[in-house]
Design an enzyme around this catalytic site. Structure first.
Site, PDB file in Angstrom:
ATOM      1  N   LYS A 177     -12.906  -4.216  -0.911  1.00 54.63           N
ATOM      2  CA  LYS A 177     -13.723  -3.416  -1.148  1.00 54.63           C
ATOM      3  C   LYS A 177     -13.029  -2.289  -2.199  1.00 54.63           C
ATOM      4  O   LYS A 177     -13.874  -1.574  -2.522  1.00 54.63           O
ATOM      5  CB  LYS A 177     -14.119  -2.765   0.705  1.00 54.63           C
TER       6      LYS A 177
ATOM      7  N   LYS B 203       0.783  -0.793  -0.449  1.00 56.32           N
ATOM      8  CA  LYS B 203      -0.093   0.242   0.169  1.00 56.32           C
ATOM      9  C   LYS B 203       0.986   1.653   0.071  1.00 56.32           C
ATOM     10  O   LYS B 203       0.025   2.882  -0.191  1.00 56.32           O
ATOM     11  CB  LYS B 203      -1.019  -0.036   1.516  1.00 56.32           C
TER      12      LYS B 203
ATOM     13  N   LYS C 104      -7.692 -11.463  -4.049  1.00 55.20           N
ATOM     14  CA  LYS C 104      -8.821 -11.832  -2.116  1.00 55.20           C
ATOM     15  C   LYS C 104      -9.519 -10.626  -2.898  1.00 55.20           C
ATOM     16  O   LYS C 104      -9.755  -9.936  -3.385  1.00 55.20           O
ATOM     17  CB  LYS C 104      -8.524 -11.662  -1.504  1.00 55.20           C
TER      18      LYS C 104
HETATM   19  P1  TYM Z   1     -10.042  -6.016   7.692  1.00 55.46           P
HETATM   20  O1  TYM Z   1     -11.098  -5.201   7.767  1.00 55.46           O
HETATM   21  O2  TYM Z   1      -9.628  -5.353   6.004  1.00 55.46           O
HETATM   22  O3  TYM Z   1     -11.064  -7.492   7.482  1.00 55.46           O
HETATM   23  C1  TYM Z   1     -11.455  -7.656   8.239  1.00 55.46           C
HETATM   24  C2  TYM Z   1     -11.639  -9.461   8.123  1.00 55.46           C
HETATM   25  O4  TYM Z   1     -11.961  -9.921   7.157  1.00 55.46           O
HETATM   26  C3  TYM Z   1     -10.991 -11.205   7.001  1.00 55.46           C
HETATM   27  N1  TYM Z   1     -11.350 -10.696   5.099  1.00 55.46           N
HETATM   28  C4  TYM Z   1     -11.338 -12.434   5.022  1.00 55.46           C
HETATM   29  N2  TYM Z   1     -11.071 -12.973   4.716  1.00 55.46           N
HETATM   30  C5  TYM Z   1     -11.210 -13.748   3.543  1.00 55.46           C
HETATM   31  N3  TYM Z   1     -11.253 -13.695   2.570  1.00 55.46           N
HETATM   32  C6  TYM Z   1     -10.845 -11.936   2.050  1.00 55.46           C
HETATM   33  N4  TYM Z   1     -11.023 -11.331   0.443  1.00 55.46           N
HETATM   34  C7  TYM Z   1     -11.467 -11.170   3.349  1.00 55.46           C
HETATM   35  N5  TYM Z   1     -11.239  -9.901   3.308  1.00 55.46           N
HETATM   36  C8  TYM Z   1     -10.679  -9.236   4.592  1.00 55.46           C
HETATM   37  C9  TYM Z   1      -9.547 -10.352   7.410  1.00 55.46           C
HETATM   38  O5  TYM Z   1      -9.370 -11.382   7.431  1.00 55.46           O
HETATM   39  C10 TYM Z   1     -10.129 -10.174   8.592  1.00 55.46           C
HETATM   40  O6  TYM Z   1     -10.274 -10.979   9.668  1.00 55.46           O
HETATM   41  N6  TYM Z   1      -6.393  -5.542  10.459  1.00 55.46           N
HETATM   42  C11 TYM Z   1      -7.577  -5.325  10.432  1.00 55.46           C
HETATM   43  C12 TYM Z   1      -8.216  -5.373  11.404  1.00 55.46           C
HETATM   44  C13 TYM Z   1      -7.685  -5.643  12.854  1.00 55.46           C
HETATM   45  C14 TYM Z   1      -7.643  -6.296  13.562  1.00 55.46           C
HETATM   46  C15 TYM Z   1      -7.771  -6.287  15.044  1.00 55.46           C
HETATM   47  C16 TYM Z   1      -8.464  -8.223  13.888  1.00 55.46           C
HETATM   48  C17 TYM Z   1      -7.724  -4.331  13.625  1.00 55.46           C
HETATM   49  N7  TYM Z   1      -6.949  -4.685  14.183  1.00 55.46           N
HETATM   50  C18 TYM Z   1      -7.003  -7.241  15.912  1.00 55.46           C
HETATM   51  C19 TYM Z   1      -8.108  -8.690  14.361  1.00 55.46           C
HETATM   52  C20 TYM Z   1      -7.549  -8.101  15.605  1.00 55.46           C
HETATM   53  C21 TYM Z   1      -8.163  -5.356   9.051  1.00 55.46           C
HETATM   54  O7  TYM Z   1      -7.955  -4.436   8.077  1.00 55.46           O
HETATM   55  O8  TYM Z   1      -9.107  -5.969   9.003  1.00 55.46           O
END
Ligand code: TYM
Length: 339
Positions: free
Chosen positions: A207, A122, A204
């Site tokens: 959004k 990114k 993947k």
């Molecule tokens: P985020 O908001 O991008 O995504 C939330 C969760 O969804 C999963 N995910 C997916 N799993 C499978 N296939 C996909 N295409 C897909 N897109 C998203 C992500 O793996 C995630 O589990 N940094 C994290 C958010 C976060 C977090 C935390 C998670 C912040 N603090 C503490 C766990 C613990 C994130 O951006 O997820």
């Protein structure tokens, strides 16, 4: 007592990747473990800021983080997260996340962050400090609660490993017979760790993909779901079969399996003499039956937002109290001044 913790960014646009990769799994974990574990699901609005502000473009996108936070809370509730069993809360409602982030950022080398693949993907020459320190804030989210189990998709696995490194570092520096140190969290792989784009089975579902036809949004209408699945990329082989060389068809099969609860084998057998079109039609029906009702419930909840606000208030208060207790202990163990 175990503590399950996970987070999700309030993006405003929830798709099948978030649902199958995270939320559906959270609901299952909630049902299985709520009696013997504390469960926290955090809407990480501070993390979302790193995506909203594109310094390159000098703009903040028009949708507000607050609106997206409420939409995400509605989506979690609509998907079956039950505030009686789990705490849903907002990251910025608990200022201690940002505070612990600072302290973690001071106990380990900065260059740990340079190996983060999400950052490498990114970053640009104008990207923000927030984007760089994103994984430290994520580590703080988890370690602040002494989480024992963290369910995330495979894209977040590296961040969780980093979190564990911070915990190890903290304990190496500050844990002794008089202190408790930081709980080492475990990674729980979600059942569907990587939902792929409908247009390219090697990317993947996300959004940020410019094509809306690359994803199914939870609020898509049945007609749109049907159209998107019809136009989803496949290949020239008519057989419905899981095959590493056929990422698009394999992804559709996994989506079918995850939504129906049937094994891949069962589905392959069911469709062994069907055309790809028949399979896609049945897949659309399944998505329409399982996912579209969630979209409708989200819209319903957003009509009268009292329930959303009440649920967040309760979750925020519980998270705040627990975080406060822990941050005070952590600060003491680090030898800092505590009021
Ligand atoms: P985020 O908001 O991008 O995504 C939330 C969760 O969804 C999963 N995910 C997916 N799993 C499978 N296939 C996909 N295409 C897909 N897109 C998203 C992500 O793996 C995630 O589990 N940094 C994290 C958010 C976060 C977090 C935390 C998670 C912040 N603090 C503490 C766990 C613990 C994130 O951006 O997820």
């Amino acid at each position: 007592r175990d503590l399950i913790f996970s987070g999700i960014q309030p993006t405003g646009k929830l798709h099948l990747g978030n649902y199958l990769g995270a939320i559906q799994n959270w609901v299952k974990l909630q049902e299985k473990y709520h009696e013997k574990s504390d469960i926290y699901f955090c809407i990480v609005d501070q993390h979302a800021l790193t995506d909203k502000f594109k310094i390159d473009h000098q703009i903040f996108f028009e949708d507000t983080t607050k609106d997206n936070t409420i939409i995400m809370a509605a989506a979690l509730l609509a998907s079956g997260i039950d505030p009686k069993k789990s705490n849903i809360f907002v990251q910025s409602a608990v200022p201690y996340h940002a505070e612990l982030q600072w302290m973690l950022g001071c106990i380990a080398p900065q260059n740990w962050l340079n190996t983060m693949t999400q950052y490498k993907d990114k970053k640009s020459k104008n990207s923000s400090l927030g984007l760089y320190s994103y994984p430290v804030l994520m580590a703080a989210d988890i370690l602040l609660y002494n989480a024992t189990h963290v369910p995330v998709g495979s894209d977040q696995k590296q961040h969780l490993e980093l979190t564990r490194d911070y915990a190890t570092r903290f304990n190496m520096l500050f844990k002794n017979d008089k202190t408790q140190g930081i709980q080492m969290p475990q990674y729980i792989e979600s059942e569907f760790p990587r939902v792929m784009s409908l247009k390219d089975g090697t990317k993947k579902m996300s959004k940020s993909d410019p094509s809306d036809f690359s994803r199914i949004n939870l609020t898509d209408t049945p007609e749109l779901v049907y159209d998107k699945i019809k136009k989803a990329k496949t290949d020239s082989i008519p057989i419905v079969k899981l095959d590493p060389n056929r990422p698009e068809v394999s992804n559709l099969l996994r989506i079918y399996s995850s939504l129906s609860g049937q094994s891949i084998k069962e589905i392959e057998t069911t469709f062994s003499s069907s055309s790809m079109k028949d399979f896609k039609d049945k897949l659309s029906e399944l998505i329409i039956a399982k996912v579209c009702p969630i979209g409708l419930r989200i819209e319903d909840l957003l009509q009268n937002q009292d329930y959303i606000y009440e649920s967040l208030k309760q979750g925020n208060e519980r998270a705040y109290d627990r975080a406060k207790e822990n941050i005070q202990r952590i600060k003491k163990e680090m030898g800092m001044y505590v009021m």
